[in-house]
Every structure is written in C-alpha cells, then in structure tokens.
Design an enzyme around this catalytic site. Structure first.
Site, PDB file in Angstrom:
ATOM      1  N   GLY A   9      -8.232  -2.382 -17.028  1.00 50.43           N
ATOM      2  CA  GLY A   9      -6.863  -2.093 -16.593  1.00 50.43           C
ATOM      3  C   GLY A   9      -6.312  -3.236 -15.761  1.00 50.43           C
ATOM      4  CB  THR A  11      -2.382  -5.707 -18.224  1.00 52.14           C
ATOM      5  OG1 THR A  11      -2.508  -4.299 -18.362  1.00 52.14           O
ATOM      6  CG2 THR A  11      -3.196  -6.429 -19.274  1.00 52.14           C
ATOM      7  N   GLY A  13      -0.847  -3.351 -11.774  1.00 49.56           N
ATOM      8  CA  GLY A  13      -1.234  -2.511 -10.632  1.00 49.56           C
ATOM      9  C   GLY A  13      -2.491  -2.978  -9.904  1.00 49.56           C
ATOM     10  NE  ARG A  34      -3.731   0.872 -22.764  1.00 45.37           N
ATOM     11  CZ  ARG A  34      -2.956   1.897 -22.436  1.00 45.37           C
ATOM     12  NH1 ARG A  34      -2.686   2.821 -23.327  1.00 45.37           N
ATOM     13  NH2 ARG A  34      -2.431   2.007 -21.242  1.00 45.37           N
ATOM     14  CG  ASN A  85      -7.882  -0.493 -12.062  1.00 45.32           C
ATOM     15  OD1 ASN A  85      -7.418   0.156 -11.125  1.00 45.32           O
ATOM     16  ND2 ASN A  85      -7.101  -1.077 -12.964  1.00 45.32           N
ATOM     17  CE1 TYR A 151      -4.852  10.493 -12.586  1.00 39.56           C
ATOM     18  CE2 TYR A 151      -4.292  11.497 -10.480  1.00 39.56           C
ATOM     19  CZ  TYR A 151      -4.658  10.390 -11.217  1.00 39.56           C
ATOM     20  OH  TYR A 151      -4.839   9.183 -10.584  1.00 39.56           O
TER      21      TYR A 151
HETATM   22  C1  8X3 Z   1      -2.768   8.759  -7.651  1.00 35.34           C
HETATM   23  C2  8X3 Z   1      -2.521   9.485  -6.378  1.00 35.34           C
HETATM   24  O1  8X3 Z   1      -1.723  11.583  -5.231  1.00 35.34           O
HETATM   25  O2  8X3 Z   1      -0.468  10.871  -7.182  1.00 35.34           O
HETATM   26  O3  8X3 Z   1      -4.047   8.899  -8.123  1.00 35.34           O
HETATM   27  O4  8X3 Z   1      -2.637  11.840  -7.430  1.00 35.34           O
HETATM   28  S1  8X3 Z   1      -1.801  11.009  -6.595  1.00 35.34           S
END
Ligand code: 8X3
Length: 250
Positions: A9, A11, A13, A34, A85, A151
């Site tokens: 990752g 590329t 941030g 990518r 990452n 997530y």
């Molecule tokens: C990113 C931080 O708090 O938006 O991983 O999940 S949050």
C-alpha cells in the site's frame, strides 16, 4: 548489509509516508501497490536517496502476491522489514444493510492480503533468523463502533495476527510491531465513502487530525529501536480524539 524494507500500500497515505521516511534514513525499498504509474513516480522521487524496486500487484490475489514476491532478484530477497500497510474501509453501515462486496473487499484485503504477503516474506526472515514485521491495524481493531462491524472485525483480526506472529516468530529472532492509528487524514475516508468528498471531509473537520507522516514516524521509531527492545504495540490517536468515534471538535 543495507536494510531492505517491503511496504504494501505504498502508493498513498501511511505507506507512502513510511517509504519517504525510510528513504531519508537510507533503507532500501520494495514499494508495492496496485497503481503502477504511482509506484513509478514514487520510485523516481526516492531513488536519489536509496535503491528502489517496485512490485505492482493486488494483495487480495494470492497468485499475484506470490508471483510478485517470487519475481524479486537475489539482491532484493533479504527483506529485513515488512510493513503490512495495505488495507481499506469500504462502506459504513449497519450489519443488516451492509454490502457483501464491501465485506469481501475488507476481509480479502485487510486480513487475507496481509496473510498472503506475510506467508511469502516470513520464511526468508526465518531462514536468516532476523527480521521485523510491522502490521498496520487501527483503533478500530481495539474497539468496535456502530456501522463498522466488518471493518472493525478485519482490524481485530490484524490485532490477533500480530500477537500470533509474535508468539510464533520471537524464537526465530523476528520482531513484530502492531500499530493502531486513530483518525489519520489520508484518502481513507474517500475510499470508505466511495468518492463522496463532502462526507469524507466531515470526518476530519473541526480538529487537527493525524497525518500519515505521524504514523511513519512511529513506524520508524519501532524499527530503529535497539536490538534488545521490541515495540510490541502502539495506539496513536489525534490529540482531540479519545475513542474511535469520540472526537472533540471545535
Ligand atoms: C481508521 C480509523 O477510527 O476510522 O482505521 O476506524 S477509524
């Protein structure tokens, strides 16, 4: 021997900021992502300081990951630092409304992709009895927030993988660092909200968010600790943030 770091990752941030930080300190780089054009541009800007090799592949494909990493020439094979990452959030919705394609993208990238890359790189570290793995988790791996079940689950998996890696690899002379950032102003929210800039901007409004370079500093601190020190786990929040979704905004 010069150190070589492989960063996924890279590329944008945190990955890109880490590549820049490492280059400033003379660490040769294998930058992965990518977007071939972005990799080529980054390579050009880093090459004045260090040797750079690019690998363009999607960590979600086991086949592509293995092919990319096994394409490395001998002089690039002694990877001493792996920064896992690559990862993203896709969507933000209650569990009854979530899009299963978003769930696949998060589980495939944040969890399985990290495992594929690790499986390809770690045996070399074990053979050399040295190495350092830095897994980029999230505050979302430490606490679950509303609308974020999947997530958060993907990042909770990263937390467990970091602990498991440390248990399996300490006796092999390999260090494992888990880093859990809070609100970092990157393309993260644009991806989460599928290009809705207005929604993404609101995430970072009214307070000073973390920048990718803040996390890169922490990663560099971890990898440059003395040989007898393992920085096992770091949680890094914006000063205005006390939990993932609790932010003091002006
Ligand atoms: C990113 C931080 O708090 O938006 O991983 O999940 S949050």
């Amino acid at each position: 021997m010069k150190k070589i770091a492989l960063i996924t990752g890279a590329t944008s941030g945190i990955g890109e900021a880490t590549a820049r930080k490492f280059a400033e300190h003379g660490i040769d780089l294998i930058i992965c992502g990518r977007r071939e054009e972005k990799l080529a541009g980054l390579k050009e800007s880093l090459e004045k300081d260090v040797a750079v090799r690019t690998l363009s592949f999607d960590v979600r494909s086991e086949e592509a990951t293995l092919a990319a990493i096994s394409s490395l020439e001998d002089e690039w094979r002694h990877i001493s630092i792996l920064v896992n990452n690559a990862g993203n959030a896709h969507g933000l919705s209650t569990i009854d409304q979530g899009d299963t394609r978003d769930w696949d993208a998060m589980m495939d990238g944040n969890v399985k992709g990290l495992l594929y890359v690790s499986r390809a790189v770690i045996p070399g570290m074990v053979g050399r009895k040295s190495g350092h793995i830095v897994n980029i988790s999230s505050i979302a791996g430490k606490e679950t927030y509303k609308n974020g079940a999947v997530y958060c689950a993907s990042k909770a998996a990263v937390e467990a993988i970091s602990q498991g890696m440390r248990l399996d690899l300490t006796e092999q002379g390999i260090k494992v660092t888990n880093i859990a950032p809070g609100a970092v102003e990157t393309g993260f929210s644009m991806v989460r909200f599928k290009g809705d800039a207005e929604r993404a901007e609101k995430v970072y409004a009214g307070f000073e968010p973390l920048q990718a370079a803040d996390i890169a500093d922490a990663i560099f601190y971890a990898v440059s600790a003395p040989a007898h020190v393992t920085i096992a786990d770091m949680t890094i929040l914006a000063a205005a943030q006390s939990q993932a979704t609790v932010i003091h905004r002006q």
